[in-house]
Each structure stands twice: as C-alpha cells, then as structure tokens.
Design an enzyme around this catalytic site. Structure first.
Site, PDB file in Angstrom:
ATOM      1  N   LYS A  97       0.937  -1.241  -0.129  1.00 47.03           N
ATOM      2  CA  LYS A  97       0.182  -0.125  -0.080  1.00 47.03           C
ATOM      3  C   LYS A  97       0.832   1.122  -0.166  1.00 47.03           C
ATOM      4  CE  LYS A  97      -3.784   1.870   2.869  1.00 47.03           C
ATOM      5  NZ  LYS A  97      -4.695   1.285   4.003  1.00 47.03           N
TER       6      LYS A  97
ATOM      7  N   SER B 297      -9.388   1.137   3.341  1.00 48.18           N
ATOM      8  CA  SER B 297      -8.636   1.961   2.791  1.00 48.18           C
ATOM      9  C   SER B 297      -7.570   1.304   1.710  1.00 48.18           C
ATOM     10  CB  SER B 297      -7.885   2.984   3.413  1.00 48.18           C
ATOM     11  OG  SER B 297      -6.916   2.420   4.455  1.00 48.18           O
TER      12      SER B 297
ATOM     13  N   SER C 150      -9.505  -1.514   7.404  1.00 50.49           N
ATOM     14  CA  SER C 150      -9.053  -1.451   6.088  1.00 50.49           C
ATOM     15  C   SER C 150      -8.092  -2.843   5.655  1.00 50.49           C
ATOM     16  CB  SER C 150      -7.965  -0.231   5.797  1.00 50.49           C
ATOM     17  OG  SER C 150      -8.871   0.836   6.098  1.00 50.49           O
TER      18      SER C 150
END
Length: 603
Positions: free
Chosen positions: A82, A156, A180
C-alpha cells in the site's frame, strides 16, 4: 481476470513449482508483467518500478545456491505494498500527490520481506491518508473491483486487495486501523489478516491513528497470510508501539466456543443475501465442530462508535493535520473534513473517552469468558460506487460496524471469503480472537474458508491442499480453580491478565472438603480427604507454560498447586490447601462449590 489455466500465484503452489524446477522467478515475473499489461488502466497502482528492475531481482534470486534459496521463506514470491508504506527510492504518496516524498529507506516490514526473497511489484492505490473503508477516496481513481467495476473495492487498502484478487501478486500489505485490512478482503473474495497491534512494526508507515495502526496482510489463503506474518512479525526498534508476541500455544480450534451476536444485535442494512450468507457460515461452523454461543455484542458495538464519534479522530489530525492545514486544497474534501474534524477535540474529551473505553473493555472481557473466538460478518453489506459518492459518510460508517472496535479492544482478526450473493458479489466473515492468538483464529478461519468451496479471489484457481498453520510449539497447561479465580470473582483478572482462557466447567472426584479461609479477598481452601469427601465445582483454564509458571510463583501460602482428581478419573493441576490451615475454619463442603456458598452468604 487471469485464466485458471495459467499458474496460480498462491504461495504454496508457487513454492512447490520452484522446488520442483517447473518454474523460475524470471518466468513468474514475466507472467506478472503480462497480467499487469492485460489489466490495463485498472487504477490499482500508484507506482511501479520498471520491468527491467523486476527482472534483475528475479535473475539475482535465480543465481543463489540451493542452500541459499532454502533459507529464504519467500523466495521468488511477488508482492505489493500500500502506498503509505515506504520503499527505498520510490515515492510514498498516501494517495495525496502534493504530500509525496521519496523514501530514503524501506519500512521495517518491507525490509524483512525483501530479505526473505520476495519480489516487490509495486505500490498500490488507497483511500487518501488511509481514511475510509470504501476505496473511492483517491485522486488516482477507484481500483477496479474484479467482480463488478461499478462496485466499490473496499478501502482504505483497495489496490492491495485487488492486486491479490486479480492474480497479479501472491500477497500484499495493507494497513488496518478501523477495518482497512478486512473490508477489502470481503469485497474481493480473498483473505485479510489483521494481526495484533504492534506485532508487525509500523516504522516507515505514514500514520493514521498511530496508537491503533496495524500493517495487515492480504493473501489467497489463510495459510499464505500466516506464512507472511511469520516473516513480517518481530521487534521493530524504530517503532515505539512495537510488541513481541509472548509464547502462545497452537491450540486446536475444533470443539471451542465461537461467539456470535444475538440476532437483534446484527445489522445488515437491508441486505438480505448478506444476512443469509452469514447464517450459512454460522451453520458451517457448527458442522465443523465448534460450539456456537450467542453473546451480548453491545460493548463491541459501543466501542466501534467511539473510534470516529470520540476523540480518536484527533489522532488523525495529529498525524497529517499540519500538512492539510498548510495545503487544504491538496486533500479531498471528505478526507479533509474527517481529519481536520479532530482539531476541536479537547484533552478532557480524550480522557473521558479513555475511561469509557476501559469500561467497555471490561464488559467485552465478560463476553470473552463465554467464547474463545468471535465470528462476525466482515461487513453487513456492500455498495456501488455511486451509492458511496451520494452519501460518503454514512455508507463508510456502516461498513465499519463489525471492524472499528477491533484495535481499540486489542484483538486480532482473520477475514475470509464465505460465499457469493445472487448478484455475483462476494461476501466474507471474520474470525476474531484476543491479542496474540492469531494461530487460533487462523485455524478456525482456514477451515471456514475451505468449507465454503470457493475458488481463489477472482482467478478461478482452486484452493490448494490444506497445510499446517504456522504457530508456536508451546504446550498449553490446564489449571482447575475453585474459588477467587473463578469467572467474575475478584482474582479472575490474574488469569485473564496472563492470557489464560476458560476451557470448561467441571467437578472434582468426591474426595475433597472445602473450607472458607480467613482474610480478604475471601477464598476457599480445598483439601483431599480419606473419607467423607464431596465433589467440588470449579473451572478449568488453560495457559502457556510461561504464564503458568508466573501464575504459580505468585500463589501465597497456605495455597498451592497440585494434582487434582476430576469426576471422570482424569487429573489436572489445581488449587489445594495445607490441611493445617483449615483447622478452626468453616467447612462449606455441603455447598458443593464456592459460588453456592457465596450466594448463600448474600455476598
């Protein structure tokens, strides 16, 4: 979507192909690059290194000797991270272009994975500053859900989840503060492991709520995620919130108690198919041998509400609020509104919320006395992109109903696929356990995943053969308690504070007498006798040898731990008392146990 006829990138399959010589890292890199090209502009990636760099990494790995390869547990395994996690020499944006900086060093977790032989494919899209569970809050676009491009990918950690589901990497890293690392797993038919806070260090990770942040792992199977965790976990000297797991036994999950909320405490937001699929997962849990117990979900739900309605949002302001205040137009409106909303929170509010959280923690702990695992929907529903855009706050809040409390209450969690709705969209469930009990949660989650009979992500590949869940080899020890350490009694915290778990209630053989000892807190003394004995009610708890040793060392005279005979003839360690200490004390054997005596005395 990759064809099922091409190799699966799950770690077990890929590692076996390397070991047999059927595949080499350079071939896998070429496969990954072809899949990336076929995916086109899927909005999954924010930054990727040049293809030549990936090939050089593969060539370097192939040059290693067999002995060197054997020492690399992630040899040739492609992964993604990420884009709020640092990779040396690459930009970190946190999905905010004006915030971007070039990382001078790898995040601690990235360094561990690369040292284990993994191949980094790139950095993935995300909800800006990791604020959101929806996956649409990014100036880089919305990562394409491989099951329906009109449906949110979840956030996310949106890009990281899609990269695994679409078969572009074997595993990926996300972050999980409020869900997330789990919600995107549920929306992409993959596994999401949210480990105990601090188990994977967060040095080199752009913080969201620093005291709650976790690095999470997405994979195609539970075993893959746990394999990665074994490499990624460990002390991180650069992270003040880093924790090292205490010795924990790999306890069998079968036959244990799996908690579920009472029916009127479940929320599916009008999603009937999700409700039915959760009910199916609960039924499969029973069929697999777990005892399903209804619990009071209220303290968990109330803790979840604290995360965004309470002062923890101020921690997001502390993380990136200065940047947003100086560059207000650089952040998306919804992101700016949420993060800067913490600026008005006071220290008084923070302390009051902390007190409230501790109250809820105590109430939640009472529910953990009734269960070993908690089984919940990963999310109560799923949304289309246009639905989220029309109501970005409420839809996001709904998605956190079963996730927001987990880090506040210091739990670990494994999200797994559990089926498909009639419209072809995935549904998932999450198995939760107390801190550092990842192996227990993973064993249960892996069996639930396999029982659903699903293919891997959106790849069409079948589930590989089951394999052992990595864990400690420590053997759990059992202890029979009959007095102040019983559930709900004043000394019970001495057990729970050491990570002990209630196994069952039971009775001794009828060869003991029970006495009320003087002093506070009130406690009984159990003595074995030659005649006129009774069966004494109690509870059997289990703990690691280290915890057992620390517990026994703190037991004051005249009590001690010895071998206690149970009603079925078996023996277990338990509390016994020196006979001399019971002289002149009240014999309470006729009550059959401490709780009955306390109730008769009105205590």
């Amino acid at each position: 979507m990759p064809a099922a006829s091409t190799p699966s990138l799950d770690i077990a399959t890929l590692s076996a192909a390397y070991a047999s010589g059927r595949l080499r890292p350079t071939q896998v890199v070429d496969l990954v690059l072809r899949r990336l090209e076929q995916a086109g502009d899927d909005k999954v990636w924010i930054h990727r290194p040049p293809a030549a760099a990936l090939r050089r990494r593969a060539v370097d790995l192939e040059a290693l000797s067999p002995d060197q390869r054997a020492g690399l547990p992630l040899f040739g395994i492609p992964f993604a991270v990420k884009d709020n996690i640092d990779v040396a020499g690459q930009p970190t944006t946190a999905a905010c272009p004006d915030f971007a900086y070039e990382a001078k060093a790898h995040a601690g977790v990235v360094a561990r994975l690369l040292a284990a032989g993994a191949i980094l494919v790139g950095k993935t899209n995300m909800d800006q500053f990791a604020t959101g569970l929806v996956g649409v809050r990014s100036p880089y676009g919305v990562a394409r859900n491989p099951f329906d491009p009109e449906v949110i990918p979840g956030g996310s950690s949106s890009g990281s989840a899609v990269a695994v589901a679409a078969g572009m990497v074997s595993f990926s890293l996300g972050t999980d503060t409020a869900g997330s690392g789990r919600v995107p797993a549920g929306f992409n038919n993959i596994v999401g492991l949210k480990p105990t806070k601090g188990l994977i260090g967060t040095s080199g990770v752009v913080p969201a709520c620093r005291s709650l942040d976790c690095v999470s792992v997405f994979g195609l199977t539970v075993e893959d995620c746990m394999h990665v965790l074994k490499v990624a976990a460990g002390a991180d000297p650069a992270d003040p919130f880093s924790r090292v797991a205490p010795p924990m036994a790999t306890a069998p999950a079968k036959g244990r108690r799996m908690g579920i909320p009472a029916p009127d405490q479940l929320r599916f937001f009008g999603d009937g198919p999700a409700k039915a699929l959760y009910r199916d997962a609960v039924d499969r849990a029973r069929d697999l041998g777990w005892t399903v117990e209804e619990i009071d979900f209220t303290p968990f739900a109330e803790a979840a509400e604290l995360l965004y309605s309470g002062p923890w949002v101020a921690e997001r302001t502390a993380a990136v609020g200065d940047f947003i205040a100086a560059h207000p137009e650089s952040a998306l409106e919804v992101t700016r509104k949420i993060i800067m909303g913490g600026a008005g929170r006071s220290a008084v509010e923070a302390f009051r919320a902390t007190y409230r959280l501790e109250e809820l923690r105590q109430r939640a702990q009472a529910q953990w006395q009734r269960m070993d695992l908690l089984l919940l929907p990963t999310s109560g529903t799923i949304y289309r992109i246009d639905e989220v855009m029309a109501d970005p706050i409420a839809t996001n809040t709904n998605l956190g109903a079963y996730t927001n409390f987990v880090n506040l209450l210091d739990l670990c969690a494994v999200a797994v696929p559990a089926g498909f709705r009639p419209d072809g969209l995935p549904f998932g469930v999450t198995v939760m356990a107390p801190a550092f009990a990842e192996s227990l949660a993973a064993e249960a989650a892996a069996e639930l995943h396999r029982s659903a009979g699903l293919s891997l992500g959106a790849t069409g590949h079948a589930m590989p053969a089951a394999r052992a869940i990595p864990g400690e080899d420590a053997r759990l020890l059992r202890l029979m308690v009959v007095g102040g350490h019983l559930s709900g009694q004043p000394l019970n915290h001495q057990l729970t504070g050491l990570g002990a778990r209630l196994v069952e209630c039971g009775r001794t053989a009828p060869v003991y007498r029970l006495f009320a000892l003087p002093g506070l807190p009130r406690r009984p003394g159990m003595v074995r006798v030659a005649k006129d004995g009774v069966a004494v009610e109690g509870e059997i708890w289990e703990m690691t040898p280290d915890a057992f040793g620390r517990f026994v060392a703190a037991i004051p005279a005249p009590l001690g731990v010895g071998s206690v005979e149970m009603a079925d003839g078996s023996r277990v360690c338990g509390f016994l008392c020196e006979a001399v200490a019971t002289e002149g004390t009240e014999d309470i054997s006729s009550f059959g146990g401490w709780r009955a005596f306390i109730a008769s005395a009105g205590d």
